[in-house]
Design an enzyme around this catalytic site. Sequence first.
Site, PDB file in Angstrom:
ATOM      1  N   TYR A 137       7.723  -8.957  -3.573  1.00 45.00           N
ATOM      2  CA  TYR A 137       7.087  -9.025  -4.886  1.00 45.00           C
ATOM      3  C   TYR A 137       7.913  -9.785  -5.923  1.00 45.00           C
ATOM      4  O   TYR A 137       7.365 -10.462  -6.777  1.00 45.00           O
ATOM      5  CB  TYR A 137       6.733  -7.615  -5.375  1.00 45.00           C
ATOM      6  CG  TYR A 137       5.595  -6.982  -4.588  1.00 45.00           C
ATOM      7  CD1 TYR A 137       5.742  -6.706  -3.236  1.00 45.00           C
ATOM      8  CD2 TYR A 137       4.381  -6.688  -5.173  1.00 45.00           C
ATOM      9  CE1 TYR A 137       4.712  -6.139  -2.501  1.00 45.00           C
ATOM     10  CE2 TYR A 137       3.342  -6.112  -4.451  1.00 45.00           C
ATOM     11  CZ  TYR A 137       3.515  -5.842  -3.115  1.00 45.00           C
ATOM     12  OH  TYR A 137       2.496  -5.291  -2.387  1.00 45.00           O
ATOM     13  N   HIS A 148      -4.927  -9.869  -3.997  1.00 43.28           N
ATOM     14  CA  HIS A 148      -5.229  -9.089  -5.205  1.00 43.28           C
ATOM     15  C   HIS A 148      -5.406  -9.987  -6.434  1.00 43.28           C
ATOM     16  O   HIS A 148      -5.027  -9.612  -7.543  1.00 43.28           O
ATOM     17  CB  HIS A 148      -4.140  -8.047  -5.471  1.00 43.28           C
ATOM     18  CG  HIS A 148      -3.978  -7.027  -4.387  1.00 43.28           C
ATOM     19  ND1 HIS A 148      -4.623  -5.816  -4.402  1.00 43.28           N
ATOM     20  CD2 HIS A 148      -3.269  -7.043  -3.235  1.00 43.28           C
ATOM     21  CE1 HIS A 148      -4.296  -5.112  -3.317  1.00 43.28           C
ATOM     22  NE2 HIS A 148      -3.477  -5.858  -2.576  1.00 43.28           N
ATOM     23  N   ASN A 168      -3.053   1.371  -2.995  1.00 44.92           N
ATOM     24  CA  ASN A 168      -4.429   0.955  -2.727  1.00 44.92           C
ATOM     25  C   ASN A 168      -5.353   2.156  -2.845  1.00 44.92           C
ATOM     26  O   ASN A 168      -4.890   3.286  -3.038  1.00 44.92           O
ATOM     27  CB  ASN A 168      -4.528   0.382  -1.307  1.00 44.92           C
ATOM     28  CG  ASN A 168      -4.044  -1.060  -1.231  1.00 44.92           C
ATOM     29  OD1 ASN A 168      -3.964  -1.758  -2.240  1.00 44.92           O
ATOM     30  ND2 ASN A 168      -3.727  -1.500  -0.029  1.00 44.92           N
TER      31      ASN A 168
HETATM   32 FE1  HDD Z   1       0.934  -6.028  -1.650  1.00 44.11          FE
HETATM   33  C1  HDD Z   1       0.119  -7.580  -4.520  1.00 44.11           C
HETATM   34  C2  HDD Z   1      -0.733  -3.214  -2.667  1.00 44.11           C
HETATM   35  C3  HDD Z   1       1.533  -4.558   1.402  1.00 44.11           C
HETATM   36  C4  HDD Z   1       2.901  -8.619  -0.790  1.00 44.11           C
HETATM   37  N1  HDD Z   1      -0.105  -5.500  -3.272  1.00 44.11           N
HETATM   38  C5  HDD Z   1      -0.343  -6.292  -4.346  1.00 44.11           C
HETATM   39  C6  HDD Z   1      -1.128  -5.586  -5.312  1.00 44.11           C
HETATM   40  C7  HDD Z   1      -1.383  -4.364  -4.790  1.00 44.11           C
HETATM   41  C8  HDD Z   1      -0.727  -4.308  -3.507  1.00 44.11           C
HETATM   42  C9  HDD Z   1      -2.166  -3.254  -5.432  1.00 44.11           C
HETATM   43  C10 HDD Z   1      -1.613  -6.155  -6.631  1.00 44.11           C
HETATM   44  C11 HDD Z   1      -0.733  -5.754  -7.766  1.00 44.11           C
HETATM   45  C12 HDD Z   1      -1.308  -6.260  -9.064  1.00 44.11           C
HETATM   46  O1  HDD Z   1      -2.302  -5.695  -9.488  1.00 44.11           O
HETATM   47  O2  HDD Z   1      -0.752  -7.209  -9.598  1.00 44.11           O
HETATM   48  N2  HDD Z   1       0.431  -4.274  -0.777  1.00 44.11           N
HETATM   49  C13 HDD Z   1      -0.181  -3.231  -1.395  1.00 44.11           C
HETATM   50  C14 HDD Z   1      -0.174  -2.092  -0.513  1.00 44.11           C
HETATM   51  C15 HDD Z   1       0.451  -2.468   0.631  1.00 44.11           C
HETATM   52  C16 HDD Z   1       0.841  -3.840   0.464  1.00 44.11           C
HETATM   53  C17 HDD Z   1      -0.745  -0.736  -0.869  1.00 44.11           C
HETATM   54  C18 HDD Z   1       0.751  -1.675   1.867  1.00 44.11           C
HETATM   55  C19 HDD Z   1       0.890  -0.398   1.873  1.00 44.11           C
HETATM   56  N3  HDD Z   1       1.979  -6.505   0.011  1.00 44.11           N
HETATM   57  C20 HDD Z   1       2.135  -5.769   1.139  1.00 44.11           C
HETATM   58  C21 HDD Z   1       3.050  -6.415   2.040  1.00 44.11           C
HETATM   59  C22 HDD Z   1       3.447  -7.570   1.410  1.00 44.11           C
HETATM   60  C23 HDD Z   1       2.757  -7.605   0.153  1.00 44.11           C
HETATM   61  C24 HDD Z   1       3.480  -5.889   3.389  1.00 44.11           C
HETATM   62  C25 HDD Z   1       4.410  -8.629   1.877  1.00 44.11           C
HETATM   63  C26 HDD Z   1       5.388  -8.472   2.713  1.00 44.11           C
HETATM   64  N4  HDD Z   1       1.370  -7.827  -2.471  1.00 44.11           N
HETATM   65  C27 HDD Z   1       2.230  -8.718  -1.958  1.00 44.11           C
HETATM   66  C28 HDD Z   1       2.455  -9.911  -2.845  1.00 44.11           C
HETATM   67  C29 HDD Z   1       1.553  -9.571  -4.075  1.00 44.11           C
HETATM   68  C30 HDD Z   1       0.945  -8.245  -3.672  1.00 44.11           C
HETATM   69  C31 HDD Z   1       2.231 -11.216  -2.205  1.00 44.11           C
HETATM   70  C32 HDD Z   1       0.584 -10.621  -4.522  1.00 44.11           C
HETATM   71  C33 HDD Z   1       0.664 -10.650  -6.012  1.00 44.11           C
HETATM   72  C34 HDD Z   1       1.813  -9.837  -6.352  1.00 44.11           C
HETATM   73  O3  HDD Z   1       2.357  -9.336  -5.222  1.00 44.11           O
HETATM   74  O4  HDD Z   1       2.234  -9.630  -7.457  1.00 44.11           O
HETATM   75  O5  HDD Z   1       3.805 -10.023  -3.193  1.00 44.11           O
END
Ligand code: HDD
Length: 700
Positions: free
Chosen positions: A368, A81, A154
């Site tokens: 997160y 993202h 999402n």
């Molecule tokens: Fe995630 C970012 C949505 C599963 C780990 N995720 C991130 C963002 C969105 C989502 C919208 C961007 C937020 C922003 O605008 O800053 N993610 C989802 C959805 C998931 C999902 C809807 C499943 C239903 N995510 C998911 C899992 C993991 C992560 C299973 C890790 C175990 N997601 C992250 C992250 C991020 C992230 C690596 C990257 C940047 C951030 O968090 O701030 O921690």
Amino acid sequence: MSRSPKFSADAGNAGELHQRVPAKGPHTADGHLTTNQGIRVSDNQNQLKSGARGPVLLEDFALREKIFHFDHERIPERIVHARGSAAHGYFEVYKSLSSITKADLFQRPGEKTPVFVRFSTVAGGAGSVDTPRDVRGFAVKFYTQEGNWDLVGNNIPVFFIQDAIKFPDLVHSVKMEADRGFPQAASAHDTFWDFISLMPESTHMIMWAMSDRTLPRSFATMEGFGVHTFRLVNAKGKSTFVKFHWKPKLGLQSTIWDEAVKIAGADPDFQRRDLFERIERGDYPEWELGLQLFDEEFAEKFEFDILDATKLIPEEVLPVRIVGRMVLDRMPDNFFAETEQVAFCPANIVPGVDFTNDPLLQGRLFSYLDTQKSRLGTANFHQLPINAPKCPMANFQRDGMMQTLVPKGRANYEPNSLVQAGEETGPRECPVTGFSNFADVDAASDTGGKVRIRPESFADHYSQARLFFRSLHEAEQAHLASAMVFELSKVQLEHVRVRVLSNLVNVDPALAQRVAAGLGAAVPKASAAAAKPIDLELSPALRIIDGPMQRETLEGRSVGILIADGSDAAEIEAVSKAVVAAKGRPVLVAPRVGGVKTKGGKHIPADGQLAGTPSIMFDAVALVLSPEAAQALTKEGAAVQFVMDAFGHLKAIGANAGAKALLDKAGVELDEGVTGLGKDFIRAAGRRFFEREPNVRTLA
Ligand code: HDD
């Protein structure tokens, strides 16, 4: 080439360059440019040089600071993202949802809660295009009166995987391939499809990913989903399962694939620009919040597990109930400060909203926070304006990198009773209004549900304290009691001293009595004990002195041997050898490090100089001195202290006859630990003489 020292970069248009319009952000009253330290800058066009064509001077702090700051302008982009666009707005609830949730933002019809929403693509880097075939992130931060709630969803209601442990693999596979660094922002490549082909649970999501849903025309024309099943909890503690939906007011609209590809070329910022222009025009993007609400019974009957994030509940089976609307009406003032630094976290929930055991959600709850520390560099990222709650916040978390708050007073822990000293106490927990997790007794029936309770079996805090104290050797007991007296004598808050004494009564009334006497205080009543202390059978293994782990040996110990001019070389050698034979380490200490001239005129070098090698460095000491030297050393503070400390620290002191004057001056009284230089010294040097202690200091 101009060599004129008068040449200036802005010479031609100086008037235009120096017109000033006060900025909205940080600014000086008269619009003057300053360094970060507030120093007014005189020239932002020319750096300081030694002569017009000479080398640049290091002392040009304005240049140094400006370039330094520029060099560090970027922070790590999001691992997923990374490319996102965001806007401010508000959420407005249509009617009270108090029957299903106590969440404050859902209580009063018409009430508006500020939000910040970030839309994103998943796979591409921060500088990639807006319209690849990709899932879109739809992350909403509600700044509620009860704290921040992040609904990090999402534009697709299901996900690729069921367990969070697969997330890194999924993301690695879809991002550009590890060796070649391409393709950017595209799922159409080997590694992604390799992974997917091995991951049957992804099949449902792949249907969505290959559908027109991943080609939204605009952020304003896509749906949003919380994906997981969450809970809403009402004031009575009743939980209702919920799936969150955002329904765009303008309806759904996607592009044709060919169109999306062409948009990527024609305007890589197509959706970011669209969001900006809609808001500029006043065509505020709007969504309605819909809830699919259901209970355990529905969950049981539904043909799929409601904890499985790869499944949805069709609206035809369970209607979406519209409960409010969200309007985005203000662009961020600064892309970096807001859109880039916003830190979403699914673990941010408010009272009235709760998690389920969805394993994907549970994994996200961990992920997160970590990522914010890595991206924003500090545990204080919540202090950034975009992340800070808009309701009051107070706790005892302190310090850390980039701390911007300046808490006053010394209350940085609790419980504390500083109020009794008229000092600030800091905030306190509240079991009534504080967030309490839904107990979920059914799901965790074998453990009794999720609770914050200390079991009854942990209630006895005193019996083993008593066991420990009573098992100690009496010298150790005296040390412990004296340590208490010493520490509490440093405590200026009298009520704290009294409280400690009342706890000690539970440990051992005699101990409390000794400490109270040492403080000159009365023994208070015992404090209330959660469990009445009991007498346990004593455990000698707990003591050091006379315990099973006590060793009387010179092995591993050192003996400081004090010598001076006129000492007897044979005596020095004998005691040194005896120490070595007993596996100890002899160290010769003399008034001068160069050594001594012995009675027979022999030169013996020293290992240490007296003033810098006090007896505290040794486990026992020996004095090998001529009567004249001993007499002379009575006037040498370091020598007297050497002996006095050894005696006071209960160490063995072996001395020859010549050393008597120094022994006397140091106040050494003969006891078992004060010996000649023979075998009795070697035996004594392997231990300390606690029986001497009452003669050298008063203990409690
Ligand atoms: Fe995630 C970012 C949505 C599963 C780990 N995720 C991130 C963002 C969105 C989502 C919208 C961007 C937020 C922003 O605008 O800053 N993610 C989802 C959805 C998931 C999902 C809807 C499943 C239903 N995510 C998911 C899992 C993991 C992560 C299973 C890790 C175990 N997601 C992250 C992250 C991020 C992230 C690596 C990257 C940047 C951030 O968090 O701030 O921690």
